[in-house]
Motif scaffolding. Structure first.
Motif, PDB file in Angstrom:
ATOM      1  N   PRO A   1       0.815  -1.231   0.000  1.00 30.60           N
ATOM      2  CA  PRO A   1       0.000   0.000   0.000  1.00 30.60           C
ATOM      3  C   PRO A   1       0.839   1.268   0.000  1.00 30.60           C
ATOM      4  O   PRO A   1       0.680   2.136   0.856  1.00 30.60           O
ATOM      5  N   GLU A   2       1.747   1.408  -0.957  1.00 29.54           N
ATOM      6  CA  GLU A   2       2.594   2.599  -1.006  1.00 29.54           C
ATOM      7  C   GLU A   2       2.987   2.897  -2.445  1.00 29.54           C
ATOM      8  O   GLU A   2       3.219   1.993  -3.243  1.00 29.54           O
ATOM      9  N   VAL A   3       3.050   4.176  -2.760  1.00 29.80           N
ATOM     10  CA  VAL A   3       3.447   4.602  -4.096  1.00 29.80           C
ATOM     11  C   VAL A   3       3.838   6.080  -4.033  1.00 29.80           C
ATOM     12  O   VAL A   3       3.217   6.870  -3.309  1.00 29.80           O
ATOM     13  N   LEU A   4       4.898   6.446  -4.723  1.00 31.97           N
ATOM     14  CA  LEU A   4       5.377   7.835  -4.805  1.00 31.97           C
ATOM     15  C   LEU A   4       5.625   8.462  -3.430  1.00 31.97           C
ATOM     16  O   LEU A   4       5.472   9.669  -3.247  1.00 31.97           O
ATOM     17  N   GLY A   5       5.975   7.662  -2.444  1.00 34.45           N
ATOM     18  CA  GLY A   5       6.251   8.214  -1.121  1.00 34.45           C
ATOM     19  C   GLY A   5       5.024   8.400  -0.254  1.00 34.45           C
ATOM     20  O   GLY A   5       5.116   8.984   0.831  1.00 34.45           O
ATOM     21  N   VAL A   6       3.873   7.916  -0.701  1.00 34.45           N
ATOM     22  CA  VAL A   6       2.637   7.986   0.086  1.00 34.45           C
ATOM     23  C   VAL A   6       2.238   6.554   0.453  1.00 34.45           C
ATOM     24  O   VAL A   6       2.153   5.683  -0.416  1.00 34.45           O
ATOM     25  N   THR A   7       1.997   6.325   1.750  1.00 32.02           N
ATOM     26  CA  THR A   7       1.719   4.975   2.237  1.00 32.02           C
ATOM     27  C   THR A   7       0.435   4.950   3.055  1.00 32.02           C
ATOM     28  O   THR A   7       0.229   5.805   3.929  1.00 32.02           O
ATOM     29  N   ILE A   8      -0.435   4.001   2.756  1.00 29.31           N
ATOM     30  CA  ILE A   8      -1.583   3.739   3.628  1.00 29.31           C
ATOM     31  C   ILE A   8      -1.080   2.829   4.744  1.00 29.31           C
ATOM     32  O   ILE A   8      -0.672   1.693   4.500  1.00 29.31           O
ATOM     33  N   THR A   9      -1.068   3.319   5.969  1.00 29.70           N
ATOM     34  CA  THR A   9      -0.519   2.554   7.089  1.00 29.70           C
ATOM     35  C   THR A   9      -1.591   1.824   7.893  1.00 29.70           C
ATOM     36  O   THR A   9      -1.261   0.956   8.712  1.00 29.70           O
ATOM     37  N   ALA A  10      -2.857   2.163   7.688  1.00 31.53           N
ATOM     38  CA  ALA A  10      -3.939   1.460   8.385  1.00 31.53           C
ATOM     39  C   ALA A  10      -5.262   1.788   7.718  1.00 31.53           C
ATOM     40  O   ALA A  10      -5.441   2.888   7.179  1.00 31.53           O
ATOM     41  N   ILE A  11      -6.174   0.821   7.736  1.00 33.63           N
ATOM     42  CA  ILE A  11      -7.544   1.005   7.276  1.00 33.63           C
ATOM     43  C   ILE A  11      -8.467   0.536   8.398  1.00 33.63           C
ATOM     44  O   ILE A  11      -8.412  -0.635   8.793  1.00 33.63           O
ATOM     45  N   HIS A  12      -9.272   1.443   8.930  1.00 34.88           N
ATOM     46  CA  HIS A  12     -10.166   1.109  10.031  1.00 34.88           C
ATOM     47  C   HIS A  12     -11.611   1.136   9.546  1.00 34.88           C
ATOM     48  O   HIS A  12     -12.105   2.180   9.095  1.00 34.88           O
ATOM     49  N   ASP A  13     -12.297   0.008   9.631  1.00 33.48           N
ATOM     50  CA  ASP A  13     -13.705  -0.056   9.252  1.00 33.48           C
ATOM     51  C   ASP A  13     -14.562   0.610  10.321  1.00 33.48           C
ATOM     52  O   ASP A  13     -14.401   0.335  11.513  1.00 33.48           O
ATOM     53  N   GLU A  14     -15.446   1.467   9.880  1.00 28.18           N
ATOM     54  CA  GLU A  14     -16.336   2.170  10.813  1.00 28.18           C
ATOM     55  C   GLU A  14     -17.606   1.347  11.026  1.00 28.18           C
ATOM     56  O   GLU A  14     -18.691   1.724  10.604  1.00 28.18           O
ATOM     57  N   ALA A  15     -17.442   0.181  11.636  1.00 28.22           N
ATOM     58  CA  ALA A  15     -18.584  -0.705  11.894  1.00 28.22           C
ATOM     59  C   ALA A  15     -18.350  -1.421  13.212  1.00 28.22           C
ATOM     60  O   ALA A  15     -18.111  -2.630  13.244  1.00 28.22           O
ATOM     61  N   PRO A  16     -18.436  -0.689  14.327  1.00 27.77           N
ATOM     62  CA  PRO A  16     -18.066  -1.265  15.635  1.00 27.77           C
ATOM     63  C   PRO A  16     -18.937  -2.430  16.071  1.00 27.77           C
ATOM     64  O   PRO A  16     -18.512  -3.243  16.897  1.00 27.77           O
ATOM     65  N   ASN A  17     -20.137  -2.544  15.538  1.00 28.00           N
ATOM     66  CA  ASN A  17     -21.041  -3.609  15.959  1.00 28.00           C
ATOM     67  C   ASN A  17     -21.041  -4.810  15.022  1.00 28.00           C
ATOM     68  O   ASN A  17     -21.894  -5.692  15.137  1.00 28.00           O
ATOM     69  N   ASP A  18     -20.110  -4.845  14.089  1.00 26.11           N
ATOM     70  CA  ASP A  18     -20.037  -5.952  13.147  1.00 26.11           C
ATOM     71  C   ASP A  18     -19.296  -7.121  13.809  1.00 26.11           C
ATOM     72  O   ASP A  18     -18.106  -7.011  14.112  1.00 26.11           O
ATOM     73  N   PRO A  19     -19.961  -8.261  14.027  1.00 23.43           N
ATOM     74  CA  PRO A  19     -19.306  -9.387  14.721  1.00 23.43           C
ATOM     75  C   PRO A  19     -18.050  -9.888  14.006  1.00 23.43           C
ATOM     76  O   PRO A  19     -17.132 -10.376  14.670  1.00 23.43           O
ATOM     77  N   ILE A  20     -17.994  -9.781  12.692  1.00 22.91           N
ATOM     78  CA  ILE A  20     -16.833 -10.315  11.986  1.00 22.91           C
ATOM     79  C   ILE A  20     -15.570  -9.545  12.348  1.00 22.91           C
ATOM     80  O   ILE A  20     -14.471 -10.116  12.411  1.00 22.91           O
ATOM     81  N   LEU A  21     -15.693  -8.259  12.622  1.00 21.61           N
ATOM     82  CA  LEU A  21     -14.525  -7.472  13.005  1.00 21.61           C
ATOM     83  C   LEU A  21     -14.023  -7.888  14.390  1.00 21.61           C
ATOM     84  O   LEU A  21     -12.812  -7.893  14.651  1.00 21.61           O
ATOM     85  N   THR A  22     -14.947  -8.257  15.265  1.00 16.83           N
ATOM     86  CA  THR A  22     -14.548  -8.770  16.581  1.00 16.83           C
ATOM     87  C   THR A  22     -13.792 -10.085  16.427  1.00 16.83           C
ATOM     88  O   THR A  22     -12.781 -10.323  17.098  1.00 16.83           O
ATOM     89  N   MET A  23     -14.268 -10.932  15.531  1.00 12.72           N
ATOM     90  CA  MET A  23     -13.572 -12.202  15.294  1.00 12.72           C
ATOM     91  C   MET A  23     -12.174 -11.954  14.731  1.00 12.72           C
ATOM     92  O   MET A  23     -11.191 -12.543  15.192  1.00 12.72           O
ATOM     93  N   LEU A  24     -12.082 -11.092  13.730  1.00 13.40           N
ATOM     94  CA  LEU A  24     -10.780 -10.836  13.102  1.00 13.40           C
ATOM     95  C   LEU A  24      -9.799 -10.208  14.082  1.00 13.40           C
ATOM     96  O   LEU A  24      -8.594 -10.437  13.978  1.00 13.40           O
ATOM     97  N   ASN A  25     -10.300  -9.455  15.018  1.00 11.27           N
ATOM     98  CA  ASN A  25      -9.420  -8.830  16.015  1.00 11.27           C
ATOM     99  C   ASN A  25      -8.778  -9.876  16.911  1.00 11.27           C
ATOM    100  O   ASN A  25      -7.789  -9.588  17.591  1.00 11.27           O
ATOM    101  N   ALA A  26      -9.315 -11.097  16.907  1.00  8.78           N
ATOM    102  CA  ALA A  26      -8.715 -12.171  17.713  1.00  8.78           C
ATOM    103  C   ALA A  26      -7.314 -12.506  17.226  1.00  8.78           C
ATOM    104  O   ALA A  26      -6.511 -13.050  17.990  1.00  8.78           O
ATOM    105  N   GLU A  27      -6.995 -12.195  15.973  1.00 15.28           N
ATOM    106  CA  GLU A  27      -5.629 -12.429  15.482  1.00 15.28           C
ATOM    107  C   GLU A  27      -4.634 -11.494  16.170  1.00 15.28           C
ATOM    108  O   GLU A  27      -3.432 -11.686  16.077  1.00 15.28           O
TER     109      GLU A  27
END
Length: 460
Positions: A432-458
């Motif tokens: 996720p980087e090009v020309l000196g610009v890097t995406i360092t994190a992507i945060h989904d704005e869905a705090p009540n989504d159970p799948i995100l809670t599961m993935l956070n177990a990693e």
């Protein structure tokens, strides 16, 4: 057994990591799918002799931890590849990771057999006692195989270090389980192994790329839920071995283990393993979690169905801008034909994209402009427009793009590339980087989504 070219014995665990910066030859990688073949004891016995090699062996004192013997089967694998696998195992610290997770250590040698192509993979599986039909199926679509304490790794299915970190840790988890547990359902066995494979992958992969990989794997199961094809957690690997599974059951097993960790803590897996050493699986599960497997499966399925119905709620991007980049950044939300522009300033910044397509950033706005990329459902673009046009390989640099996919409400980085005057997709990259610009994190704005809670177990 002919064709054994090289062998080595490496003690892992407390040994210090050996840093190895070599990267695989290709950029594309997905989570390795693998099978732990739980054959009869007579087959396991034959495996121990079939993996012996005539080459030089060396070992480290036992107090360093159980050794891992690495051998090759067939032709075309140089000794440098064996050394590379040794270094990668130490770099990932796979054996210690597995021991910390399961709470038990391997008590005798694991043998890793490296094969170069599908023909050698199939031949080695048959040497281990796998039926001709299963060997044919596995040689076509599996990234690794475990029988007892023997692991077979098809190098042609694992072209990058990220792939290898996943599959090696995954399969060695099966070895540890095999050495301590005689009766374990497929969903527990594969769920623990996939979890640890992802854990090994995470140790060396770019964080944004890793998060995208695991979200994409979760999306595969959410699509199965949406199509009403989800089957209950299974106790048998017969469908996997025969190639008759209707989707990747191992990803469902992985999410089930993530669900357990998210709700009961990572240490609960060690408790479950202790019970599995002396109890039947149903009793072991009940004694660990206070509920039946059937009741758990119902809760888990309900959570997946809830996630499958969650709409996108937007996302926030963390972006690092190097002082070397001068220009503008345009964010084009899904289903929009215009990009929302901001002046680039060095440092770490945040960009928020709402579900309705509004874009906000802690950067000076420069207005909107029609994008040359048409409005695309489920895809967001981050475009870079340099202030001064440079040249690359003798061609004028026009701009650069980063693509983000949105599916089942989850935002995943896809790829990045530069655009030249006569080459619209120059130097595509899965970082996720090009020309000196890097995406360092992507945060989904869905705090009540159970799948995100599961993935956070990693991250537990």
């Amino acid at each position: 057994m002919g064709g054994l070219l090289a062998a080595s014995l490496v003690g892992l665990g407390a040994i210090g990591a050996i840093c190895d910066g070599a990267e695989g030859p290709f950029g594309v990688h997905r989570q390795a799918a693998s099978v732990a073949y739980r054959g009869k004891e007579v087959k396991a016995a034959s495996a121990s002799t079939s993996s012996d090699a005539d080459g030089v062996h060396f070992s480290l004192p036992f107090f360093f931890g159980p050794p891992v013997k690495i051998v090759t089967f067939g032709s075309g694998i140089p000794s440098s590849q064996v050394t590379h696998i040794q270094n990668l195992l130490n770099r990932v610290n796979s054996i210690q990771r597995i021991r910390d997770f399961l709470g038990v250590r391997m008590n005798h040698t694991a043998t890793i057999v490296l094969v170069k192509n599908a023909a050698d993979y199939q031949a080695e599986l048959r040497q281990l006692g796998v039926s001709a039909g299963d060997a044919s199926s596995l040689s076509e679509d599996s990234n690794g195989f475990t029988l007892g304490s023997t692991v077979v790794i098809p190098l042609f299915q694992n072209p990058t270090d990220v792939d290898l970190a996943n599959v090696l840790t995954h399969e060695l988890t099966h070895v540890d389980i095999n050495q301590h547990i005689s009766n374990i359902p497929s969903w527990m066995n594969e769920g623990m192994a996939v979890y640890m494979g992802m854990n090994g992958q995470k140790a060396i992969e770019n964080p944004v790329d890793f998060a995208s990989d695991e979200k994409q794997d979760a999306e595969d199961i959410l699509q199965v839920v949406q199509s009403n094809q989800l089957v209950p957690l299974t106790g048998s690997e017969a469908a996997i071995l025969s190639g008759q599974e209707t989707y990747d059951y191992e990803l469902q097993d992985w999410l089930a283990v993530c669900y357990l960790i998210a709700h009961y803590g990572k240490s609960s897996i060690q408790t479950l393993v202790r019970h599995l050493e002396s109890e039947n699986p149903n009793q072991a599960f009940y004694d660990t979690y206070g509920e039946t497997v059937s009741a758990f499966n119902a809760q888990f399925t309900k959570a997946l169905k809830q996630s499958a119905s969650v709409a996108s709620a937007g996302a926030s991007l963390e972006i690092s801008i190097s002082p070397s980049y001068h220009g503008e950044i345009f964010v084009q939300p899904p289903n929009q034909a215009v990009g929302h522009g901001f002046k680039a300033e060095p440092g770490t910044h945040h960009v928020t994209v709402t579900a309705s397509g509004q874009v906000q950033a802690d950067l000076p706005p420069v207005g909107t402009k029609k994008s040359k990329i048409p409005a695309t459902p489920g895809t967001m673009y981050v475009s870079l427009l340099p202030q001064r046009f440079g040249s690359v390989d003798g061609q004028k640099l026009l701009d650069a793009e980063m693509e983000i996919q949105i599916q089942n409400g989850l935002y995943t980085f896809e790829n990045a590339w530069e655009e030249l005057e006569n080459n619209p997709m120059y130097d595509p990259s899965y970082l996720p980087e090009v020309l000196g610009v890097t995406i360092t994190a992507i945060h989904d704005e869905a705090p009540n989504d159970p799948i995100l809670t599961m993935l956070n177990a990693e991250n537990a």
